[in-house]
Design a protein around this motif. Sequence first.
Motif, PDB file in Angstrom:
ATOM      1  N   GLN A 115       0.698  -1.631   0.673  1.00 29.32           N
ATOM      2  CA  GLN A 115       0.443   0.252  -0.169  1.00 29.32           C
ATOM      3  C   GLN A 115       0.585   0.780   0.054  1.00 29.32           C
ATOM      4  O   GLN A 115       0.091   2.586  -0.495  1.00 29.32           O
ATOM      5  N   PRO A 145       2.214   1.503  -4.389  1.00 33.42           N
ATOM      6  CA  PRO A 145       1.335  -0.049  -5.603  1.00 33.42           C
ATOM      7  C   PRO A 145       2.324   0.689  -6.862  1.00 33.42           C
ATOM      8  O   PRO A 145       1.511  -0.553  -7.433  1.00 33.42           O
ATOM      9  N   ASP A 146       2.038   1.997  -7.176  1.00 30.15           N
ATOM     10  CA  ASP A 146       2.303   1.997  -8.411  1.00 30.15           C
ATOM     11  C   ASP A 146       3.838   2.181  -8.892  1.00 30.15           C
ATOM     12  O   ASP A 146       4.831   2.511 -10.045  1.00 30.15           O
ATOM     13  N   LEU A 179      -8.345  -4.599  -2.189  1.00 35.71           N
ATOM     14  CA  LEU A 179      -7.274  -4.220  -2.270  1.00 35.71           C
ATOM     15  C   LEU A 179      -7.501  -4.874  -4.414  1.00 35.71           C
ATOM     16  O   LEU A 179      -6.818  -4.675  -5.730  1.00 35.71           O
ATOM     17  N   GLU A 228      -9.001  -1.432  -5.871  1.00 32.49           N
ATOM     18  CA  GLU A 228      -7.363  -0.003  -5.392  1.00 32.49           C
ATOM     19  C   GLU A 228      -6.509  -0.971  -7.266  1.00 32.49           C
ATOM     20  O   GLU A 228      -6.249   0.427  -7.417  1.00 32.49           O
ATOM     21  N   SER A 229      -5.881  -2.112  -7.146  1.00 34.30           N
ATOM     22  CA  SER A 229      -5.282  -2.272  -7.380  1.00 34.30           C
ATOM     23  C   SER A 229      -5.322  -4.159  -8.580  1.00 34.30           C
ATOM     24  O   SER A 229      -4.346  -4.627  -8.582  1.00 34.30           O
ATOM     25  N   TYR A 230      -6.678  -3.689  -9.092  1.00 32.26           N
ATOM     26  CA  TYR A 230      -6.949  -4.515  -9.814  1.00 32.26           C
ATOM     27  C   TYR A 230      -5.810  -4.642 -11.081  1.00 32.26           C
ATOM     28  O   TYR A 230      -6.065  -5.741 -11.876  1.00 32.26           O
ATOM     29  N   SER A 255      -2.710  -4.055 -11.161  1.00 34.75           N
ATOM     30  CA  SER A 255      -1.179  -4.809 -11.163  1.00 34.75           C
ATOM     31  C   SER A 255      -1.161  -5.472 -10.293  1.00 34.75           C
ATOM     32  O   SER A 255      -0.563  -6.266 -10.485  1.00 34.75           O
TER      33      SER A 255
END
Length: 764
Positions: free
Chosen positions: A44, A47-48, A95, A98-100, A102
């Motif tokens: 978190q 994440p990017d 998760l 928001e981070s689909y 990745s």
Amino acid sequence: MVRGLLRTSNHPQLQNLIKRDPVSYKEEFLQQWNHYNSTRQIFQINPDEQGSHFRELVTFISQARIRSCMRIQLIKVAQFYPAETSEFPSHLSSLLLESYGSLSPDIRHSLLQNLVMLRNKGVITSFDLLKTLFPLLPRTTSSSLRAIIRKTIFTDIKTANQRTKNHKLNRAVQAMLFGMVERGMSGTVEGDKGKLRSTGAAVSSNSGGEAMWAVVLTKELWKKGIWNDAKSVAIVALGCFHPIAKVQTASLHFFLGSDEETEDNDEESDGNTIDVKSLEHKRDIKKKTRSGDKKMRKILKMASKKRKDKSRGKTPNFPALQLLHDPQSFGEKLYDLLQKYDARFSLDHKILVMQLLARVTAYHRLTVLGFYTYILRYLTHHQLRVPAILTALAQSVHALTPPDALTPAVRKLAHEFVHPGVGPEVVAAGLNAMREICRRQPWAMEDDLLGDLIAYRKSRDKGVMVAARGLLQLFREVNPGMLKRRERGKTASMGMSQGNQPAPFGYVEKPAEDIEGLVLLEDHLRSNHGEGEAAGDEEYDENAWDGWQIESESSDSSSDSVGWIDVESDGEDHLSISDSGDEDEKHREELPRNEGFANEAKRTSTLATTKILTPADFALINDLRIRAATKAVEGSGGPAAKRKLASLEAAKKAASTFGADDATAAMFISESDILGPRKKAKADYDERVASIARGREGREKFGSLKGKRTKETPSSSTNREKARNKPIMMIMGSKGVRGKKKQSLREKQRRLRAHIERSRKAHH
């Protein structure tokens, strides 16, 4: 309890011990929980960012160890530690959402399974699960994951409404779906015409995805009978005005009763796009297996069903039309959509809007006068899909439509379709369209125009002749004063001499005093069940409902009926059988020879005051009316009795086709009613195969029977016998004939002696 030696890395053993004694193994659980929590927090933070922590986290999450820890240990034992794992479902949900992008596909699938498992264990509610699943549908590009999400949504909502309706969950989910559609309503209407199709597709993938899925899911839940209330209809009704044409099309098909899917990524097979010949060819060249044969039969059955559904046409969704909130505003918005964005929509899309506007107008008796001015531009014989446009025009007319608004349309139909410069099928379509308009509003026709139109009853073309005669017969019944004296007929002339006048515009008929045909049912029950049961036996009433009650959970197969819906009466008698009291009086006057049938019709039955009529009773009333009309025809009842019988049979067929009562089904017409009787259409593939199979019944297997009937032991002819009977031109170039021309005298003598010897032996 004495604890044994435990390796915390042995997850199955730790899971088993925690289930048996959660308190004693809380420390080991917290060790795994902290390990998972620290990994999640690292992810978190950045994440990017493509740093060392991100690469380490992705590598760690991709390993089976973390998936095993999450799926086998944390998920299955989370309910034993509710205080420590209270935020665990929100962790998984955030998760995913928001981070689909990745996450790898297997991690997405694993997280989805975790959430479903938490729902099955009661850790989270159905609404919490659905809040995560709905936003995932427009984002995922995996057909397998999308199929799992759709199946999970349907299964969860169906299970929640299995015993009784879960109104709390339904309202919450419907509000969520309504919001998904409403969020995109502020966009600009792009349309689907020409170059705008590619633009519309690009916009649809971004802003119209969630609205599209909201409409598709609502349609599916309605189709399966899980939802059948006004809120579901309101969701799809809002989608009819969405700026994305794709969402509009899906919503319009819902009200029109069409099963056509517009979602490009839908994993369900479509019978209209299945290449049957290609599949059969692949099946012939591949290895033959039972599973392959079973799959092939299933695909062929599905393709055949889709073709039949398409050939039957579109059936109106009557319950959805009935549950519309504020139909007048809905109809006016549809007309504004047509008029404002006429240049942006393709012709097919505009016809869909016209059809829905016409059906809503007819069902609720709306007044949208601008529609009749708008449709004038499309009333030309060379217009593409003109039968569908004429059907929409005729279907939008009802008894309360002002005649002044319809007269220009009728006049243009006559000028464009009924003249010697067009083909007979065009003339027949124009006459049939005007007949259907005047059937609903007779005052839209002008006297001089009517005289010119009915002159076509002497045409040599059958379709034109039938259409003109139908128009003449209609005005003999509704307003014979518009016809010349020699064209009125005997019955109409007698009625006019007795002072019968056509009903003026806006006339409201008196409420029905009795249900037509109820006397026949009363006599039938009295003769078959006795006086007591005819008066209303309770056990008989309960048995009469068997087979007519529709379960709240229908099967997955397509069905036009979604169950009984209790709605308030709108002042119309939906249980009457398509004929008004005035028409009954007219038919009684036309059937003087059948006194018994007329006396039964005049009698008022009291059966409805002592017995609750069931759907089986109304079906029996229809059958009894048809029987009585048949007897009237056999008893020389005349042309009026034949028309009565034909109308009853047509109403019964329409009711069975549309899945509604006769009065409701009579409001709607199809393109075949506009085109009229035509020459026999070319049979499709299934009809040709069926015809060939019928022709082969009772016939021996195809093949030559030569030599099989005259011999004791059946056998075919030899090649030498076949060569002897061949035409000379077929063997002139053969090697044997060419060799005979080059034979020496010695060879010819030897062949001649052999022939003489064979002949001698044959005779002796």
